[in-house]
Design an enzyme around this catalytic site. Structure first.
Site, PDB file in Angstrom:
ATOM      1  NE  ARG A  88      -3.446   2.482   2.625  1.00 43.90           N
ATOM      2  CZ  ARG A  88      -4.416   2.699   3.494  1.00 43.90           C
ATOM      3  NH1 ARG A  88      -4.733   1.762   4.366  1.00 43.90           N
ATOM      4  NH2 ARG A  88      -5.065   3.839   3.504  1.00 43.90           N
ATOM      5  CG  ASN A 143     -11.172  -1.393  -1.117  1.00 41.65           C
ATOM      6  OD1 ASN A 143     -12.276  -1.301  -1.611  1.00 41.65           O
ATOM      7  ND2 ASN A 143     -10.872  -0.865   0.061  1.00 41.65           N
ATOM      8  CB  CYS A 189     -18.173  -0.137  -0.130  1.00 38.37           C
ATOM      9  SG  CYS A 189     -17.154   1.330   0.175  1.00 38.37           S
ATOM     10  CG  HIS A 249     -13.907   3.403  -3.194  1.00 32.65           C
ATOM     11  ND1 HIS A 249     -12.644   2.973  -2.849  1.00 32.65           N
ATOM     12  CD2 HIS A 249     -14.730   3.011  -2.173  1.00 32.65           C
ATOM     13  CE1 HIS A 249     -12.688   2.356  -1.682  1.00 32.65           C
ATOM     14  NE2 HIS A 249     -13.950   2.360  -1.253  1.00 32.65           N
ATOM     15  CE1 TYR A 289     -11.343   5.851  -1.411  1.00 30.08           C
ATOM     16  CE2 TYR A 289     -13.560   5.786  -0.520  1.00 30.08           C
ATOM     17  CZ  TYR A 289     -12.238   5.387  -0.478  1.00 30.08           C
ATOM     18  OH  TYR A 289     -11.803   4.527   0.507  1.00 30.08           O
TER      19      TYR A 289
END
Length: 421
Positions: free
Chosen positions: A90, A144, A164, A194, A244
């Site tokens: 990440r 995700n 989500c 998102h 987002y």
């Protein structure tokens, strides 16, 4: 009822456990299996999970194992919450895109594509093993990028629904502002995972009064502050975009910000170390307050609601989930995965009818859906050209020079996870 959580060693898991304990009348679990190859983390999380159940007088059995096949055997539902490559991957997703002047984020843009490439093959392997162990089991995907991963699962014929926590977060926030029960708030939530907008906030159900104009008039400053968007933007749009959307509506501003502070991955990694130390305390028997800063607010309640409905229990009749479009948004193919209100039951999830979508939103939805098509092809079949095309199609990239540079960086930073390299 047996549930399995793949990725059960996640620091998120105590949030899930707390929901299972509090909402046991909705979802009466007799056995919960936490599956994770990281034995040390799993021991810490599993110990806290058992203490939470004991404190709340839940008599369900909690099992921890690194053996996926044994863990999912006989499960009625399997919840996926994995992070292939961990926080280290990440961290890379959030940093190398900035070298090309693009947003570095773990679920959208170039970083989101990297995560999809790492994740889809692993999830499909897990799902196939679940199907062999118990073909009737439901798969609930919280991994995700949820839209792409759920589409991969559905295309492979799995009984899957994507989940989500963005929608339930808005529902709870709006309910508090309106001083009503969350169950009274019904969202006109439309888009992709998102990439969504709340176009109406109805009280009492799908046909109830729309109070969104009142929400924006009375609480617009607070809502805009949470989204980190200017209040006039919300007033001009007349909708509430997911947070987002700031990556799209304020891309350059976000890139500048990200270049001046530590990555979110670094913050989360530090938080996880502290949480795991807490989890090791034998006196701790509830989720710590610090966990709220980790993210995933109301995740447990959404997961319990969805699992209960899929397994024929007492879940809400309407929930926001990720599932096949099937004509709901006529400008998308039927096999696109959208995030919207759906009727959920033992049959799965059936999207409710959606009012026509304004071109301002439909255009971006269609654009990102095209990117997701290409991203899934790259995840399934590999190849530098497929990665390049997916990046070129993404509205946060869009220029061939950026796409070329990002392709090279993506491959360089993910070699160990991409079998085709």
């Amino acid at each position: 009822m047996k549930l399995a959580v793949v990725g059960g060693g996640s620091t998120y898991t105590p949030e899930l456990i707390d929901g299972f304990a509090r909402l046991r009348d909705t979802l009466p679990i007799t056995e919960l299996v936490l599956v994770d190859p990281a034995a040390e983390r799993l021991d810490l999380v599993g110990g806290l999970a058992r203490r939470i159940f004991a404190k709340q007088d839940h008599d369900g059995k909690i099992v921890t194992t690194g053996d996926l096949d044994a863990g999912v055997e006989g499960a009625d539902a399997v919840l996926l919450q994995l992070r292939v490559g961990g926080q280290a991957a990440r961290e890379q997703d959030e940093t190398w895109p900035l070298e090309c002047g693009c947003v570095g984020q773990e679920t959208t843009g170039a970083g989101g594509l990297a995560k999809a490439l790492r994740t889809v093959p692993v999830v499909l392997d897990i799902a196939e093993r679940v199907r062999r162990a118990n073909p009737d089991a439901w798969i609930i995907d919280f991994t995700n990028p949820v839209g792409i991963v759920t589409r991969a699962l559905l295309r492979a014929g799995h009984k899957a629904v994507g989940l989500c926590n963005v929608a339930i977060g808005f529902q709870r926030k709006f309910a508090k502002l309106l001083d009503v029960a969350p169950s009274e708030v019904h969202l006109d939530h439309v888009g992709l995972n998102h990439l969504t907008w709340e176009r109406a906030v109805r009280i009492g159900g799908p046909e109830g009064e729309d109070v969104l104009p009142r929400l924006l008039a009375e609480h617009g400053d607070a809502i805009a502050g949470d989204l980190r968007l200017p209040r006039p933007v919300l007033d001009r749009l007349g909708v509430v975009p997911s947070y987002y959307l700031r990556y799209f509506y304020a891309h350059d501003e976000v890139v500048r910000e990200l270049g001046t502070k530590p990555s979110r991955a670094a913050e989360v990694a530090a938080m996880e170390r502290e949480l795991l130390e807490m989890y090791g305390d034998p006196a701790l028997d509830e989720k710590p307050a610090l966990l709220a800063k980790r993210g995933g607010a109301f995740y447990s309640e959404a997961a319990v609601d969805l699992a209960a409905s899929l397994l024929g229990g007492g879940g809400s009749p309407y929930q926001v989930v990720n599932t096949y479009n099937n004509g709901t948004l006529p400008f998308l193919p039927d096999d696109a995965v959208i995030e919207t209100q759906a009727a959920v039951g033992a049959h799965g999830a059936t999207p409710l009818p959606v009012a026509p979508v304004d071109p301002l939103y439909a255009g971006l939805i269609a654009n990102v859906t095209a990117y997701e098509d290409l991203a899934l092809e790259a995840a399934l079949h590999g190849g530098r050209d497929r990665v390049f095309k997916a990046l070129l199609a993404h509205p946060l990239v869009g220029q061939y020079a950026y796409a070329d540079g990002l392709t090279d960086r993506l491959i360089a930073h993910n070699r160990e996870h991409l079998t085709w390299v």
